[in-house]
Enzyme design. Structure first.
Site, PDB file in Angstrom:
ATOM      1  N   ASP A 246      34.575  64.177  51.244  1.00 28.54           N
ATOM      2  CA  ASP A 246      34.276  62.765  50.987  1.00 28.54           C
ATOM      3  C   ASP A 246      33.527  62.094  52.147  1.00 28.54           C
ATOM      4  OD1 ASP A 246      35.565  62.938  48.523  1.00 28.54           O
ATOM      5  OD2 ASP A 246      37.504  62.336  49.346  1.00 28.54           O
ATOM      6  N   ALA A 247      32.689  62.863  52.842  1.00 32.77           N
ATOM      7  CA  ALA A 247      31.999  62.325  54.017  1.00 32.77           C
ATOM      8  C   ALA A 247      30.489  62.469  53.930  1.00 32.77           C
ATOM      9  CB  ALA A 247      32.518  63.011  55.280  1.00 32.77           C
TER      10      ALA A 247
END
Length: 301
Positions: A246-247
């Site tokens: 999720d980056a």
């Protein structure tokens, strides 16, 4: 020429122009001469510029990002010459470039687990041409949505995944993607983490929807954690997938105001609507070639 014939000719010309539309994306070190040089190159090759957007990180020593919308000369020889001339400029200005015509509709694969809301939203928007893509296939680690997807005439492949079979499953998935000539992938609440090898194969071409306003509440159960934290806004984030959970570079985000009266289950319902809209917008931006990735950020035109 009579009115009816004039209308037919005008329509033929309009359709011809639509077929010759193209987008040119450029990334290079800042140089005062680049925009002028590329513009002259386009005009010399009989490509008419209909729109130009640009952004620089620093006007003297930064990076320059450009998006041209153009009308190409219909002659294939002229288009090939344009590509040759652009490559010469690329060498001169250390320039990365990509030319994509409107006739090249991107082929998209959707990975899904059991939730159908986001998948159905994408299917309906694609079929009504609201999103300019063709959904080539759907891949899932569960059989649940097979009948739903095939109702719309889209191939559905069920590939079960366990820790022991993950490598084999990803190999099958990559084979299917290659055979279907897929341009990019959307993870529609796909509850599996892709391997670094898989991600590298489709670098900056895998879009994920996360049900929080990243970088807040990374990982699982974001709505429950948002409720526990007492947030006043909930949001959704569509981003490119990287090996860091999720980056990846963020494409699109949106929020919805909530209050102390909303319970965790209310946040999930409200958030679902935001997620669908954010994901559809991100897919549209990618399909329209309006996104340039630089380091871990995106430039959106």
């Amino acid at each position: 020429m009579n009115t009816a014939r004039s209308s037919v000719v005008l329509e033929e010309r309009r359709v011809s122009k639509l077929k010759n539309r193209a987008v040119l994306l450029i990334t290079c070190p800042e140089d005062l001469d680049v925009i002028s040089a590329v513009s002259n190159c386009l005009v010399y090759n009989k490509a008419s510029i209909s729109q130009l957007d640009q952004h620089t990180t620093d006007p003297y020593e930064g990076m320059l990002f450009i998006r041209f919308e153009i009308e190409l000369d219909p002659n294939e020889k002229a288009v090939n010459q344009l590509k040759i001339d652009l490559q010469e400029l690329a060498i001169k200005y250390n320039m990365n470039w990509k030319l994509k015509t409107d006739t090249e509709i991107k082929r998209m694969a959707v990975f899904v687990s059991k939730m159908d809301q986001h998948l159905l939203e994408l299917i309906l928007r694609a079929q009504t041409k609201e999103i300019p893509v063709e959904i080539a296939l759907v891949i899932s680690n569960h059989p649940d949505l097979k009948e739903t997807v095939e109702y719309y005439g889209i191939p559905y492949y069920h590939i079960p995944i366990t820790p022991e079979t993950k490598a084999e499953a990803e190999f099958k998935e990559l084979q299917l993607l290659a055979e279907a000539e897929v341009d990019f992938i959307v993870l529609s609440r796909y509850m599996q983490i892709l391997s670094p090898y898989f991600i590298l194969k489709y670098e900056n071409r895998i879009i994920n929807i996360h049900h929080s306003l990243l970088p807040a509440f990374i990982g699982a159960r974001p709505y429950d954690r948002a409720y526990e934290r007492g947030v006043k806004f909930i949001g959704a984030t569509a981003h490119y997938v990287t090996s860091d959970l999720d980056a990846g570079p963020i494409i699109h985000q949106d929020v919805h105001r909530v209050s102390h009266r909303h319970r965790a289950k209310d946040l999930k319902v409200i958030g679902s609507h935001v997620e669908k809209s954010v994901l559809a917008q991100a897919v549209t931006l990618h399909a329209d070639d309006r996104v340039i990735v630089h380091e871990n950020k995106t430039i959106i035109f």
